[in-house]
Design a protein around this motif. Sequence first.
Motif, PDB file in Angstrom:
ATOM      1  N   ALA A  12      27.018 133.302  -7.509  1.00 40.65           N
ATOM      2  CA  ALA A  12      27.414 132.297  -6.520  1.00 40.65           C
ATOM      3  C   ALA A  12      26.209 131.544  -5.985  1.00 40.65           C
ATOM      4  O   ALA A  12      26.224 130.311  -5.860  1.00 40.65           O
ATOM      5  N   ALA A  13      25.132 132.270  -5.671  1.00 43.46           N
ATOM      6  CA  ALA A  13      23.940 131.619  -5.123  1.00 43.46           C
ATOM      7  C   ALA A  13      23.296 130.697  -6.153  1.00 43.46           C
ATOM      8  O   ALA A  13      22.918 129.560  -5.843  1.00 43.46           O
ATOM      9  N   ALA A  14      23.174 131.179  -7.393  1.00 46.05           N
ATOM     10  CA  ALA A  14      22.542 130.369  -8.437  1.00 46.05           C
ATOM     11  C   ALA A  14      23.354 129.114  -8.724  1.00 46.05           C
ATOM     12  O   ALA A  14      22.801 128.014  -8.865  1.00 46.05           O
ATOM     13  N   TYR A  15      24.663 129.259  -8.809  1.00 45.20           N
ATOM     14  CA  TYR A  15      25.512 128.101  -9.121  1.00 45.20           C
ATOM     15  C   TYR A  15      25.501 127.098  -7.972  1.00 45.20           C
ATOM     16  O   TYR A  15      25.362 125.888  -8.181  1.00 45.20           O
ATOM     17  N   LEU A  16      25.644 127.593  -6.748  1.00 43.19           N
ATOM     18  CA  LEU A  16      25.732 126.702  -5.594  1.00 43.19           C
ATOM     19  C   LEU A  16      24.439 125.920  -5.392  1.00 43.19           C
ATOM     20  O   LEU A  16      24.468 124.706  -5.145  1.00 43.19           O
ATOM     21  N   LEU A  17      23.307 126.597  -5.520  1.00 46.50           N
ATOM     22  CA  LEU A  17      22.037 125.910  -5.308  1.00 46.50           C
ATOM     23  C   LEU A  17      21.740 124.902  -6.419  1.00 46.50           C
ATOM     24  O   LEU A  17      21.037 123.912  -6.200  1.00 46.50           O
ATOM     25  N   THR A  18      22.270 125.160  -7.617  1.00 44.70           N
ATOM     26  CA  THR A  18      22.036 124.237  -8.732  1.00 44.70           C
ATOM     27  C   THR A  18      23.022 123.078  -8.721  1.00 44.70           C
ATOM     28  O   THR A  18      22.636 121.910  -8.815  1.00 44.70           O
ATOM     29  N   ALA A  19      24.309 123.403  -8.594  1.00 41.91           N
ATOM     30  CA  ALA A  19      25.340 122.368  -8.643  1.00 41.91           C
ATOM     31  C   ALA A  19      25.467 121.612  -7.331  1.00 41.91           C
ATOM     32  O   ALA A  19      25.865 120.445  -7.307  1.00 41.91           O
ATOM     33  N   GLY A  20      25.170 122.306  -6.218  1.00 43.83           N
ATOM     34  CA  GLY A  20      25.256 121.658  -4.916  1.00 43.83           C
ATOM     35  C   GLY A  20      26.669 121.447  -4.421  1.00 43.83           C
ATOM     36  O   GLY A  20      26.896 120.610  -3.545  1.00 43.83           O
ATOM     37  N   ARG A  21      27.609 122.209  -4.946  1.00 40.03           N
ATOM     38  CA  ARG A  21      28.997 122.021  -4.529  1.00 40.03           C
ATOM     39  C   ARG A  21      29.786 123.308  -4.771  1.00 40.03           C
ATOM     40  O   ARG A  21      29.394 124.157  -5.567  1.00 40.03           O
ATOM     41  N   VAL A  22      30.886 123.423  -4.056  1.00 42.24           N
ATOM     42  CA  VAL A  22      31.861 124.487  -4.296  1.00 42.24           C
ATOM     43  C   VAL A  22      33.024 123.873  -5.051  1.00 42.24           C
ATOM     44  O   VAL A  22      33.725 123.003  -4.544  1.00 42.24           O
ATOM     45  N   ASP A  23      33.221 124.289  -6.297  1.00 46.45           N
ATOM     46  CA  ASP A  23      34.288 123.738  -7.118  1.00 46.45           C
ATOM     47  C   ASP A  23      35.035 124.869  -7.816  1.00 46.45           C
ATOM     48  O   ASP A  23      34.819 126.053  -7.529  1.00 46.45           O
ATOM     49  N   ALA A  24      35.914 124.516  -8.735  1.00 49.40           N
ATOM     50  CA  ALA A  24      36.741 125.521  -9.408  1.00 49.40           C
ATOM     51  C   ALA A  24      35.880 126.506 -10.199  1.00 49.40           C
ATOM     52  O   ALA A  24      36.171 127.709 -10.223  1.00 49.40           O
ATOM     53  N   ALA A  25      34.825 126.017 -10.854  1.00 45.54           N
ATOM     54  CA  ALA A  25      33.961 126.906 -11.631  1.00 45.54           C
ATOM     55  C   ALA A  25      33.272 127.915 -10.731  1.00 45.54           C
ATOM     56  O   ALA A  25      33.102 129.088 -11.096  1.00 45.54           O
ATOM     57  N   PHE A  26      32.858 127.469  -9.547  1.00 44.54           N
ATOM     58  CA  PHE A  26      32.233 128.367  -8.575  1.00 44.54           C
ATOM     59  C   PHE A  26      33.208 129.472  -8.176  1.00 44.54           C
ATOM     60  O   PHE A  26      32.853 130.654  -8.158  1.00 44.54           O
ATOM     61  N   VAL A  27      34.437 129.103  -7.859  1.00 41.87           N
ATOM     62  CA  VAL A  27      35.433 130.076  -7.406  1.00 41.87           C
ATOM     63  C   VAL A  27      35.787 131.058  -8.521  1.00 41.87           C
ATOM     64  O   VAL A  27      35.786 132.281  -8.323  1.00 41.87           O
ATOM     65  N   VAL A  28      36.071 130.544  -9.707  1.00 42.60           N
ATOM     66  CA  VAL A  28      36.466 131.410 -10.828  1.00 42.60           C
ATOM     67  C   VAL A  28      35.319 132.351 -11.204  1.00 42.60           C
ATOM     68  O   VAL A  28      35.527 133.552 -11.422  1.00 42.60           O
ATOM     69  N   GLY A  29      34.113 131.801 -11.295  1.00 46.88           N
ATOM     70  CA  GLY A  29      32.974 132.638 -11.650  1.00 46.88           C
ATOM     71  C   GLY A  29      32.690 133.706 -10.618  1.00 46.88           C
ATOM     72  O   GLY A  29      32.408 134.861 -10.962  1.00 46.88           O
ATOM     73  N   THR A  30      32.768 133.350  -9.339  1.00 46.25           N
ATOM     74  CA  THR A  30      32.521 134.330  -8.282  1.00 46.25           C
ATOM     75  C   THR A  30      33.558 135.442  -8.310  1.00 46.25           C
ATOM     76  O   THR A  30      33.220 136.627  -8.181  1.00 46.25           O
ATOM     77  N   LEU A  31      34.818 135.076  -8.483  1.00 44.78           N
ATOM     78  CA  LEU A  31      35.874 136.091  -8.554  1.00 44.78           C
ATOM     79  C   LEU A  31      35.697 136.992  -9.766  1.00 44.78           C
ATOM     80  O   LEU A  31      35.913 138.204  -9.687  1.00 44.78           O
TER      81      LEU A  31
END
Length: 405
Positions: A142-161
């Motif tokens: 979650a931290a790596a994706y959020l800091l790189t993408a700069g957004r909370v999206d479907a990929a963030f949610v699915v990957g975190t879960l």
Amino acid sequence: MSLAAMTWIFLGAAALLFTAALLLRRIPPRAVLPPVGGALAVVLLLTAVFDNLMIAAGLFDYGEHGLSGLRIGLAPVEDLGYAATAVLLVPAVYWLAGGPAERGAGVRATADGGRTSAAGTLAGLLATSRPLSWINTAYPFAAAYLLTAGRVDAAFVVGTLFFLVPYNLAMYGINDVFDHDSDLRNPRKGGVEGAVLEKARHRGVLWAAGLAGAPFVAVLLAWGTWVSALVLAGSLAAVYAYSAPGLRFKEVPGLDSATSSLHFVSPAVFGLALAGAEPTPQLGALLAAFFLWGMASHAFGAVQDVVPDREAGIASIATVCGARRTVRGAAAAYLLAGALMLTTAWPGPWAALLALPYVANVLPFVRIDDAGSAAAHAGWRRFLWLNYVTGFLVTLLLIAAWWGR
């Protein structure tokens, strides 16, 4: 459905599950309500503080859609509902999974208590997934994706879960099935540090480990690139190879610690790849530091199991190198991880200080011998909670990094 309505639904469901756990386990409310109430107060305070910091930093904003309109500073009160949900849900799930309600009241038993019902099966699966460690794999992604993408999206949610539950069910489920005989000899297994499932449950655990994550993996592969696909495939291969017969990387000294570290580093690498991060020397140093931390932590964790592992004929970095040398090697790896963080961009050098508590945690055991290696369990218990404190401080640094963009 509005966020406010969802908050009440989740909070109500958690309250019902909490009540059910008290009734089914016959737990006196007066024995658990004070500590739960104290935890609730701390979590609500931290939620209010960090929500305000993250919203002020621009990490996200709810706007006004679907909210009640009540706020504590910048944070909507609905976020407090989710925090309260977690405080009620965690002990409820722990008790239903067979955990003791009173400190020091643990018992040596199978994770499902011998139940053959669907509830017993679910309790066994929950116990084998190590809920205490879920955050250790979900957070890096979650931290790596959020800091790189700069957004909370479907990929963030699915990957975190995925990295929160199915990934851990696969990682620890495979381990618990194929380590069953040695776990029976290990006095610390049979609770939050490892389930001991009846052999009749093993096939179901393996099926669940594969099927639970399959939909998530399919979606993440479809949304990613060939690079992220390779990273995810490597991560899952490491999960399988660590414990599965024919490979058993956990019985190859050195490779055992490296593979275990990959279990926690690879979710972060996958998050970076999925979000399209560009490789840089400083990013490499950060990941190398994380990898060394993971190796040190696994090696130290193996020290407490030297005796039962040798009795079961299992080789590990600790059984081969000996308890004393392994502890000293872990301390050195923690220090090297901290040194690598000094080479990263601000606020990375501040994270170098976070290696010191881990060094301090293992230092009392630098003179330990193999016969007394079980004493390192006290340090391992501290390590489990130290991770939460470190996660708290890392979150502060990530907010500072975001704010400084």
